[in-house]
Design an enzyme around this catalytic site. Structure first.
Site, PDB file in Angstrom:
ATOM      1  CE1 TYR A 144      -3.663   2.526   0.557  1.00 10.18           C
ATOM      2  CE2 TYR A 144      -2.414   3.282   2.466  1.00 10.18           C
ATOM      3  CZ  TYR A 144      -3.450   3.461   1.561  1.00 10.18           C
ATOM      4  OH  TYR A 144      -4.259   4.564   1.667  1.00 10.18           O
ATOM      5  CG  ASP A 239       5.749   3.840   0.978  1.00  4.69           C
ATOM      6  OD1 ASP A 239       6.025   4.500   2.011  1.00  4.69           O
ATOM      7  OD2 ASP A 239       4.593   3.707   0.538  1.00  4.69           O
ATOM      8  CE  LYS A 267       0.683   4.765   8.292  1.00  2.83           C
ATOM      9  NZ  LYS A 267       0.753   4.051   7.053  1.00  2.83           N
TER      10      LYS A 267
HETATM   11  C1  LIG Z   1       0.111   4.557   5.675  1.00  2.45           C
HETATM   12  C2  LIG Z   1       0.928   4.361   4.450  1.00  2.45           C
HETATM   13  C3  LIG Z   1       0.914   5.263   3.375  1.00  2.45           C
HETATM   14  C4  LIG Z   1      -0.046   6.415   3.326  1.00  2.45           C
HETATM   15  O1  LIG Z   1       0.201   7.345   4.304  1.00  2.45           O
HETATM   16  P1  LIG Z   1      -1.004   8.353   4.740  1.00  2.45           P
HETATM   17  O2  LIG Z   1      -0.334   9.270   5.715  1.00  2.45           O
HETATM   18  O3  LIG Z   1      -2.060   7.492   5.318  1.00  2.45           O
HETATM   19  O4  LIG Z   1      -1.428   9.045   3.504  1.00  2.45           O
HETATM   20  C5  LIG Z   1       1.810   5.085   2.355  1.00  2.45           C
HETATM   21  N1  LIG Z   1       2.667   4.052   2.355  1.00  2.45           N
HETATM   22  C6  LIG Z   1       2.702   3.147   3.352  1.00  2.45           C
HETATM   23  C7  LIG Z   1       3.704   2.054   3.313  1.00  2.45           C
HETATM   24  C8  LIG Z   1       1.817   3.250   4.420  1.00  2.45           C
HETATM   25  O5  LIG Z   1       1.819   2.329   5.380  1.00  2.45           O
END
Ligand SMILES: *Cc1c(COP(=O)(O)O)cnc(C)c1O
Length: 428
Positions: A144, A239, A267
């Site tokens: 994701y 990511d 995060k």
């Molecule tokens: C949570 C998440 C996102 C998106 O971040 P948001 O702050 O919710 O937009 C992107 N990449 C990864 C790996 C994530 O866990």
């Protein structure tokens, strides 16, 4: 335990918010029941409207690695607030944060702050396309990367050359440049790169897949991605929205010793405030506006209050390398205990764990791919989830999310969660 006050407000919520929530997983659709509405958090604990107390293993989906209401972070926010909430003009704290990030994270020289992980990924992809002059990107099924159009794709019928939208409202055009490979399967990446020579701008990956439960990279997978990207002249994007500052101070690049060309953060970087960032070497990042032709901007980017929270939490992590051994040890202890209990009670279970992340799957088989994650018995997960909630353990309300172990979890918390899991597994 009752949820009457939460139920009453959830009823109101569903009239004015789609599904009663502002982000889908919070609605408990995967597990059923009423989501507790949270009023307060302190350390490893949270409390809901009905006065129920839980040990929290979500931590706001990762950001709160030091726990809730961590006093130095709250003080930093309060201090920053006194001077105003936003200026839309440069502040010194943005430079402090960027310098700290460059210090903590390997292979980055420049940073651009944004407001979410979604925004960080969306922007990093634009940068990869801008510097390579290529259109396509490769992502992995089950990873994701936020909710931007290009990342909401499924492997289509012509999967080797084109992805298909997997959300209504995403155009074929937006999805068509995203190709989908299989996590822990280098051959699937190589096939896509071969079928799309000189067209792929970037391969983007969660170094530890943590949005399909927890699937660590097998030995050689990330190294192989690095090699393939070099061979095909495309960028490797880690990511690190979850893995950043969680696996190690320098994230997955440090933990696995593999270099990425661009990294995205979210995060933990905001300490609980809405912050994201993307970063890389100067030669790439200088291509971003205003020094370069790749446009990206943000009214609230680098917001002083958000920067103050992020800076304080990161500064504490930077000063305490021992925290990473501590959270990993606690996560290992919980994983071991879950495996023992499952065995004792004859429940088929595979527990994946990497650093402070873990996930029990209700299957006997090893879980190393997206397809493997789909073999988990979701009914058993539901029972496990509600059994744990009843016993005061707040877990992510979906099989396909991580259990987050934080610095704030005490030895007693870990013993308590293991005892609760043992009791629940005995009933399955
Ligand atoms: C949570 C998440 C996102 C998106 O971040 P948001 O702050 O919710 O937009 C992107 N990449 C990864 C790996 C994530 O866990």
């Amino acid at each position: 335990m009752n949820f009457r006050a939460s139920e009453a407000i959830f009823t109101r919520a569903q009239r004015v918010l789609p599904g009663g929530v502002n982000s889908p997983v919070r609605a408990f659709r995967a597990v059923g029941g009423i989501p507790p509405f949270i009023v307060k958090g302190k350390g490893s604990r949270i409390w809901d409207l009905d006065g129920n107390e839980f040990i929290d293993f979500v931590g706001s989906w990762g950001p709160l690695i030091l726990g809730h209401s961590y006093p130095p972070v709250l003080e930093a926010v309060q201090k920053a607030m006194q001077n105003g909430l936003s200026f839309g003009a440069p502040t010194a704290m943005e430079v402090d944060v960027a310098e700290l990030l460059v210090d903590m994270v390997p292979n980055i020289e420049m940073v651009r702050m944004v407001n979410s992980g979604t925004e960080a990924v969306m922007s990093a992809l634009r940068v990869a396309r801008g510097v390579t002059g290529r259109d396509k990107v490769i992502k992995f099924e089950g990873c994701y990367h936020g909710h931007s159009d290009a990342m909401l794709v499924a492997a289509g019928s012509g999967a080797l050359t084109q992805g298909e939208p997997n959300s209504a409202g995403v155009t074929r055009g937006a999805a068509g440049d995203t190709l989908t490979a299989q996590f822990n399967d280098l051959a699937s990446v190589e096939a896509l790169l071969d079928a799309n020579r000189e067209q792929v701008a970037a391969v983007i990956v969660e170094p530890v897949a943590a949005n399909m439960g927890v699937v660590p990279p097998e030995k050689g997978f990330l190294e192989g991605l690095r090699r393939l990207c070099d061979a095909h002249g495309c960028l490797l994007i880690f990511d690190e929205v979850i893995t950043g500052f969680r696996l190690a101070r320098g994230g997955a690049q440090e933990y696995f010793g593999v270099r990425a060309d661009l990294v995205t953060f979210g995060k933990i970087i905001g300490g609980g405030m809405p912050v994201g960032a993307y970063a890389g070497p100067r030669c790439i990042m200088e291509k971003v506006a205003p020094t370069g032709p790749i446009y990206q901007a943000g009214t609230l980017s680098g917001n002083p209050v958000a920067m103050a929270a992020g800076y304080k939490q990161l500064e504490i992590l930077q000063a305490n390398p021992g925290y990473y051994r501590d959270v990993e040890r606690k996560a290992q202890a919980m994983a071991h205990s879950l495996r023992d209990s499952a065995k004792k009670h004859g429940v088929p279970m595979t527990v994946n764990q990497c650093g402070a992340l873990l996930c029990p799957y209700f299957t006997d088989e090893p879980v190393r791919t997206f397809a493997d994650t789909q073999k988990s018995d979701l009914n058993q997960f539901k029972q496990y989830f509600h059994g744990m909630l009843e016993r005061g353990m707040y877990l992510a309300p979906s099989q396909f999310e991580a259990t987050f172990i934080n610095v704030s979890h005490t030895e007693e918390d870990i013993l308590a969660v293991c005892a609760a899991a043992d009791a629940v597994l005995a009933t399955l």
